[in-house]
Design a protein around this motif. Structure first.
Motif, mmCIF file in Angstrom:
data_model
loop_
_atom_site.group_PDB
_atom_site.id
_atom_site.type_symbol
_atom_site.label_atom_id
_atom_site.label_comp_id
_atom_site.label_asym_id
_atom_site.label_seq_id
_atom_site.Cartn_x
_atom_site.Cartn_y
_atom_site.Cartn_z
ATOM 1 N N ARG A 238 44.282 -90.868 17.010
ATOM 2 C CA ARG A 238 44.095 -89.622 17.759
ATOM 3 C C ARG A 238 45.380 -88.800 17.797
ATOM 4 O O ARG A 238 45.356 -87.579 17.650
ATOM 5 C CB ARG A 238 43.601 -89.924 19.173
ATOM 6 C CG ARG A 238 42.188 -90.481 19.220
ATOM 7 C CD ARG A 238 41.633 -90.438 20.628
ATOM 8 N NE ARG A 238 42.477 -91.169 21.562
ATOM 9 C CZ ARG A 238 42.429 -92.483 21.748
ATOM 10 N NH1 ARG A 238 41.598 -93.223 21.033
ATOM 11 N NH2 ARG A 238 43.201 -93.064 22.637
ATOM 12 N N ILE A 379 38.204 -85.470 15.107
ATOM 13 C CA ILE A 379 39.141 -86.186 15.975
ATOM 14 C C ILE A 379 38.675 -87.591 16.284
ATOM 15 O O ILE A 379 39.368 -88.344 16.925
ATOM 16 C CB ILE A 379 39.376 -85.423 17.310
ATOM 17 C CG1 ILE A 379 38.108 -85.381 18.146
ATOM 18 C CG2 ILE A 379 39.924 -84.049 17.047
ATOM 19 C CD1 ILE A 379 38.325 -84.850 19.547
ATOM 20 N N GLU A 380 37.517 -87.972 15.818
ATOM 21 C CA GLU A 380 37.064 -89.331 16.027
ATOM 22 C C GLU A 380 37.511 -90.227 14.905
ATOM 23 O O GLU A 380 37.588 -89.821 13.749
ATOM 24 C CB GLU A 380 35.531 -89.388 16.132
ATOM 25 C CG GLU A 380 34.980 -88.724 17.369
ATOM 26 C CD GLU A 380 33.505 -88.958 17.513
ATOM 27 O OE1 GLU A 380 32.965 -88.653 18.571
ATOM 28 O OE2 GLU A 380 32.890 -89.449 16.551
ATOM 29 N N ALA A 386 36.504 -92.598 20.110
ATOM 30 C CA ALA A 386 37.164 -91.313 20.342
ATOM 31 C C ALA A 386 38.356 -91.477 21.261
ATOM 32 O O ALA A 386 38.320 -92.270 22.168
ATOM 33 C CB ALA A 386 36.196 -90.331 20.980
#
Length: 386
Positions: A238, A379-380, A386
């Motif tokens: 992330r 973004i995962e 996540a």
């Protein structure tokens, strides 16, 4: 968690995390247990030119002496491992702000993380290489030290454990060195963020496998390590994607210039009136052009209603949020916000308060950037975490 500064090596501050201080005696006790001594004695005997008398090692207070010496020696090895990373990073112009020893080993804090695959490759390999070197030195010492059972056992144990540390760190899982080596190799032919996501997915798979082994072997410490590796792999993915999203952006691009402030003399009643009319629940406290604190709705909640007209925000305000410059990198501003565990950073230019960036500002910017085709990044992590 609290860190204690204990010294400096080649200009690098060395810190001990509170978890290290708590875990060190636990580790010494674990090493000193009869079953552990017997198991390690077999490994030491296989590499030592001297006989290892397990019965003598388990006599009286000898196990405690061994446990303390071995635990301290292990963390000296961990420190040298991190210095290996740090010294190599310095050769590539990367600033090392500190080294922290904690429950899961050590961490070298770099001002700028390397994004060139070859730089990261060599910096990541330097730690395990140092551990192998320490193991080799300990092994060589076995042939020159006196044949004293405790000395032979501790030095032999350190040879075995530092080699084990090097091998374990090469497992391809963040935040271990093997994960960074894997990312560096992947980044030769693909974008850095994509390489990170792939390496993070592999790391999570390794963490799950490690957890299964830990459960089957009834090894709670190994299970904790597996959980840490799983979480760290997702966090690394992330963070890298966020850095990619915010590339080429500065704090100035994200900051709000709607500077709603209060003075230290503002009463709680006056502050609450502004909260209602302006629908803002947090205000920097400005005193002679300088932000000296932050007052929020939760800060004044416990002030007795009969004293709100006589109590000022200076009496109840919290510390001032951290600050960045308007031309500072946007990702660094976000990292500053995360490290402060607050909800905003101030933007200060030439000593003047010119804006602020809240956590909502970052979320809005990321949402907008994801919607722009030229900056679209998932973004995962690949496995959906996540």
């Amino acid at each position: 968690m609290r860190n204690f500064h204990v010294g400096t090596i080649t200009g690098i501050p060395i810190r001990l995390n509170i978890t290290f201080v708590i875990f060190l005696p636990v580790l010494a006790w674990l090493i000193s247990r009869p079953a552990q001594l017997a198991a390690y004695a077999g490994f030491v005997a296989s590499i030592s030119p001297h006989e290892v008398d397990i019965a003598l090692l388990q006599t009286g207070n000898t196990p405690i002496v061994i446990g303390v010496a071995a635990a301290l020696g292990l963390f000296v090895g961990v420190l040298l491992h991190e210095l290996g990373h740090s010294w190599t990073a310095r050769r590539y112009g990367i600033t090392i702000t500190s080294i922290t020893l904690w429950i899961f080993g050590g961490m070298a804090h770099m001002e700028d993380l390397p994004e060139d695959w070859n730089v990261e490759f060599y910096v990541a390999l330097a730690g395990p290489a140092m551990s192998v070197l320490v193991a080799a030195v300990c092994y060589a010492l076995l042939f020159v030290v006196p044949a004293q059972p405790v000395v032979v056992f501790v030095i032999g144990w350190l040879a075995v454990i530092n080699l084990t540390l090097a091998i374990f760190n090469m497992i391809p899982a963040f935040p271990m060195d093997g994960g960074r080596v894997l990312r560096a190799l992947l980044a030769r032919s693909r974008p850095y963020a994509e390489a990170t996501q792939t390496a993070a997915a592999v790391g999570k798979g390794m963490a799950i496998l490690l957890a299964v082994v830990a459960v089957l072997a009834f090894a709670p410490i190994m299970l904790l390590v597996a959980m840490f590796v799983y979480v760290a792999a997702g966090a690394e993915s992330r963070a890298t994607v966020m850095r990619d999203l915010l590339a080429d952006m500065t704090a100035r691009d994200l900051m709000s210039t709607d500077l709603r402030t209060v003075t230290p003399e503002t009463t709680v009643d006056e502050f609450l009136d502004r909260v209602v009319t302006e629908r803002t629940t947090a205000y920097p406290v400005m005193d002679k052009g300088t932000v000296t604190g932050l007052v929020t709705l939760s800060t004044v909640r416990n002030v007795d209603s009969t004293k709100r007209s006589s109590t000022t925000v200076a009496d109840v305000m919290g510390p001032a949020p951290p600050s960045v410059g308007p031309d500072d990198d946007a990702f660094e501003a976000m990292r500053t916000l995360g490290e402060s565990k607050g909800d905003r950073v101030l933007v200060i230019e030439d000593g003047r308060f010119v804006g602020q960036i809240t956590s909502e500002d970052f979320l809005s910017a990321i949402e907008v950037l994801q919607g722009i085709g030229t900056r679209r990044v998932d973004i995962e992590a690949p496995d959906g975490y996540a």
